[in-house]
Design a protein around this motif. Structure first.
Motif, mmCIF file in Angstrom:
data_model
loop_
_atom_site.group_PDB
_atom_site.id
_atom_site.type_symbol
_atom_site.label_atom_id
_atom_site.label_comp_id
_atom_site.label_asym_id
_atom_site.label_seq_id
_atom_site.Cartn_x
_atom_site.Cartn_y
_atom_site.Cartn_z
ATOM 1 N N GLU A 130 -46.911 12.177 20.239
ATOM 2 C CA GLU A 130 -47.237 13.137 21.280
ATOM 3 C C GLU A 130 -47.732 12.383 22.506
ATOM 4 O O GLU A 130 -48.029 11.194 22.425
ATOM 5 C CB GLU A 130 -48.274 14.120 20.751
ATOM 6 N N PRO A 131 -47.844 13.054 23.664
ATOM 7 C CA PRO A 131 -48.232 12.349 24.889
ATOM 8 C C PRO A 131 -49.578 11.621 24.809
ATOM 9 O O PRO A 131 -49.733 10.562 25.410
ATOM 10 C CB PRO A 131 -48.280 13.461 25.938
ATOM 11 N N ASN A 132 -50.532 12.152 24.086
ATOM 12 C CA ASN A 132 -51.864 11.542 24.050
ATOM 13 C C ASN A 132 -52.277 11.066 22.666
ATOM 14 O O ASN A 132 -53.465 10.871 22.404
ATOM 15 C CB ASN A 132 -52.906 12.530 24.580
ATOM 16 N N GLY A 133 -51.324 10.881 21.790
ATOM 17 C CA GLY A 133 -51.648 10.438 20.443
ATOM 18 C C GLY A 133 -50.498 10.737 19.504
ATOM 19 O O GLY A 133 -49.362 10.924 19.939
ATOM 20 N N PHE A 134 -50.810 10.773 18.237
ATOM 21 C CA PHE A 134 -49.785 11.062 17.249
ATOM 22 C C PHE A 134 -50.376 11.872 16.113
ATOM 23 O O PHE A 134 -51.580 11.903 15.914
ATOM 24 C CB PHE A 134 -49.125 9.784 16.715
ATOM 25 N N VAL A 135 -49.492 12.544 15.391
ATOM 26 C CA VAL A 135 -49.879 13.348 14.233
ATOM 27 C C VAL A 135 -49.246 12.701 13.009
ATOM 28 O O VAL A 135 -48.041 12.411 13.008
ATOM 29 C CB VAL A 135 -49.384 14.808 14.385
ATOM 30 N N MET A 136 -50.042 12.467 11.977
ATOM 31 C CA MET A 136 -49.529 11.861 10.762
ATOM 32 C C MET A 136 -48.856 12.928 9.905
ATOM 33 O O MET A 136 -49.477 13.909 9.517
ATOM 34 C CB MET A 136 -50.645 11.177 9.980
ATOM 35 N N LEU A 137 -47.567 12.735 9.623
ATOM 36 C CA LEU A 137 -46.810 13.660 8.798
ATOM 37 C C LEU A 137 -46.799 13.223 7.343
ATOM 38 O O LEU A 137 -46.742 14.061 6.451
ATOM 39 C CB LEU A 137 -45.385 13.785 9.331
ATOM 40 N N SER A 138 -46.796 11.907 7.133
ATOM 41 C CA SER A 138 -46.959 11.368 5.781
ATOM 42 C C SER A 138 -47.787 10.091 5.888
ATOM 43 O O SER A 138 -47.636 9.320 6.829
ATOM 44 C CB SER A 138 -45.622 11.108 5.092
ATOM 45 N N ARG A 139 -48.655 9.907 4.926
ATOM 46 C CA ARG A 139 -49.624 8.809 4.963
ATOM 47 C C ARG A 139 -48.977 7.441 4.817
ATOM 48 O O ARG A 139 -47.974 7.292 4.137
ATOM 49 C CB ARG A 139 -50.650 8.982 3.850
ATOM 50 N N GLY A 140 -49.609 6.490 5.448
ATOM 51 C CA GLY A 140 -49.198 5.098 5.384
ATOM 52 C C GLY A 140 -50.158 4.269 6.206
ATOM 53 O O GLY A 140 -51.064 4.802 6.840
ATOM 54 N N ASN A 141 -49.956 2.965 6.212
ATOM 55 C CA ASN A 141 -50.863 2.102 6.965
ATOM 56 C C ASN A 141 -50.187 1.434 8.143
ATOM 57 O O ASN A 141 -50.822 0.687 8.880
ATOM 58 C CB ASN A 141 -51.494 1.048 6.047
ATOM 59 N N HIS A 142 -48.885 1.699 8.350
ATOM 60 C CA HIS A 142 -48.180 1.098 9.471
ATOM 61 C C HIS A 142 -46.950 1.944 9.823
ATOM 62 O O HIS A 142 -46.575 2.847 9.086
ATOM 63 C CB HIS A 142 -47.742 -0.336 9.127
ATOM 64 N N VAL A 143 -46.369 1.608 10.976
ATOM 65 C CA VAL A 143 -45.052 2.106 11.359
ATOM 66 C C VAL A 143 -44.214 0.883 11.692
ATOM 67 O O VAL A 143 -44.737 -0.223 11.806
ATOM 68 C CB VAL A 143 -45.097 3.088 12.547
ATOM 69 N N VAL A 144 -42.932 1.079 11.865
ATOM 70 C CA VAL A 144 -42.029 -0.029 12.153
ATOM 71 C C VAL A 144 -41.536 0.085 13.589
ATOM 72 O O VAL A 144 -41.124 1.158 14.036
ATOM 73 C CB VAL A 144 -40.836 -0.011 11.169
ATOM 74 N N CYS A 145 -41.599 -1.024 14.316
ATOM 75 C CA CYS A 145 -41.108 -1.063 15.693
ATOM 76 C C CYS A 145 -39.621 -0.723 15.704
ATOM 77 O O CYS A 145 -38.838 -1.303 14.940
ATOM 78 C CB CYS A 145 -41.349 -2.443 16.296
ATOM 79 N N ALA A 146 -39.223 0.199 16.572
ATOM 80 C CA ALA A 146 -37.840 0.648 16.651
ATOM 81 C C ALA A 146 -36.889 -0.435 17.140
ATOM 82 O O ALA A 146 -35.691 -0.378 16.886
ATOM 83 C CB ALA A 146 -37.739 1.864 17.571
ATOM 84 N N VAL A 147 -37.415 -1.442 17.825
ATOM 85 C CA VAL A 147 -36.569 -2.493 18.385
ATOM 86 C C VAL A 147 -36.608 -3.763 17.545
ATOM 87 O O VAL A 147 -35.579 -4.291 17.149
ATOM 88 C CB VAL A 147 -36.979 -2.804 19.845
ATOM 89 N N SER A 148 -37.811 -4.252 17.243
ATOM 90 C CA SER A 148 -37.945 -5.544 16.561
ATOM 91 C C SER A 148 -37.999 -5.439 15.040
ATOM 92 O O SER A 148 -37.789 -6.427 14.347
ATOM 93 C CB SER A 148 -39.207 -6.254 17.037
ATOM 94 N N GLY A 149 -38.313 -4.251 14.518
ATOM 95 C CA GLY A 149 -38.457 -4.093 13.070
ATOM 96 C C GLY A 149 -39.794 -4.579 12.543
ATOM 97 O O GLY A 149 -40.044 -4.535 11.347
ATOM 98 N N GLU A 150 -40.667 -5.014 13.442
ATOM 99 C CA GLU A 150 -41.995 -5.523 13.066
ATOM 100 C C GLU A 150 -42.892 -4.382 12.580
ATOM 101 O O GLU A 150 -42.867 -3.284 13.135
ATOM 102 C CB GLU A 150 -42.619 -6.173 14.302
ATOM 103 N N LYS A 151 -43.681 -4.656 11.546
ATOM 104 C CA LYS A 151 -44.668 -3.680 11.084
ATOM 105 C C LYS A 151 -45.810 -3.624 12.101
ATOM 106 O O LYS A 151 -46.323 -4.654 12.525
ATOM 107 C CB LYS A 151 -45.248 -4.076 9.730
ATOM 108 N N ILE A 152 -46.210 -2.406 12.460
ATOM 109 C CA ILE A 152 -47.316 -2.204 13.396
ATOM 110 C C ILE A 152 -48.407 -1.447 12.653
ATOM 111 O O ILE A 152 -48.215 -0.275 12.299
ATOM 112 C CB ILE A 152 -46.877 -1.370 14.618
ATOM 113 N N PRO A 153 -49.548 -2.085 12.398
ATOM 114 C CA PRO A 153 -50.651 -1.363 11.754
ATOM 115 C C PRO A 153 -51.042 -0.157 12.611
ATOM 116 O O PRO A 153 -51.043 -0.237 13.854
ATOM 117 C CB PRO A 153 -51.780 -2.386 11.701
ATOM 118 N N LEU A 154 -51.365 0.953 11.994
ATOM 119 C CA LEU A 154 -51.721 2.148 12.762
ATOM 120 C C LEU A 154 -52.877 1.898 13.719
ATOM 121 O O LEU A 154 -52.907 2.450 14.820
ATOM 122 C CB LEU A 154 -52.050 3.307 11.826
ATOM 123 N N GLU A 155 -53.809 1.034 13.309
ATOM 124 C CA GLU A 155 -54.954 0.730 14.171
ATOM 125 C C GLU A 155 -54.532 0.007 15.451
ATOM 126 O O GLU A 155 -55.246 0.028 16.437
ATOM 127 C CB GLU A 155 -55.979 -0.128 13.431
#
Length: 66
Positions: free
Chosen positions: A15-40
């Protein structure tokens, strides 16, 4: 507080000012590099594309279509 699950990718709605967690996890994956990004550390994403980016440089290039 973010509820994290060890070594599992989260599913988020960006969302414009943040995000909503739909399913739990500790990271997301960069759409370009494939690198794991910790949620923090997640700071860069596209609301329109619903993608996360590892760095501001990657986000800028992606959004400019480079």
């Amino acid at each position: 507080m973010l509820m994290n699950s060890p070594d599992r990718a989260a599913m988020l709605r960006y969302e414009p000012n943040g995000f909503v967690m739909l399913s739990r996890g500790n990271h997301v994956v960069c759409a370009v590099s494939g690198e794991k990004i910790p949620l923090e550390a997640l700071r860069y994403w596209s609301v329109d594309r619903q993608e996360a980016y590892a760095t501001p440089e990657i986000a800028t290039k992606r959004l400019l279509g480079q």
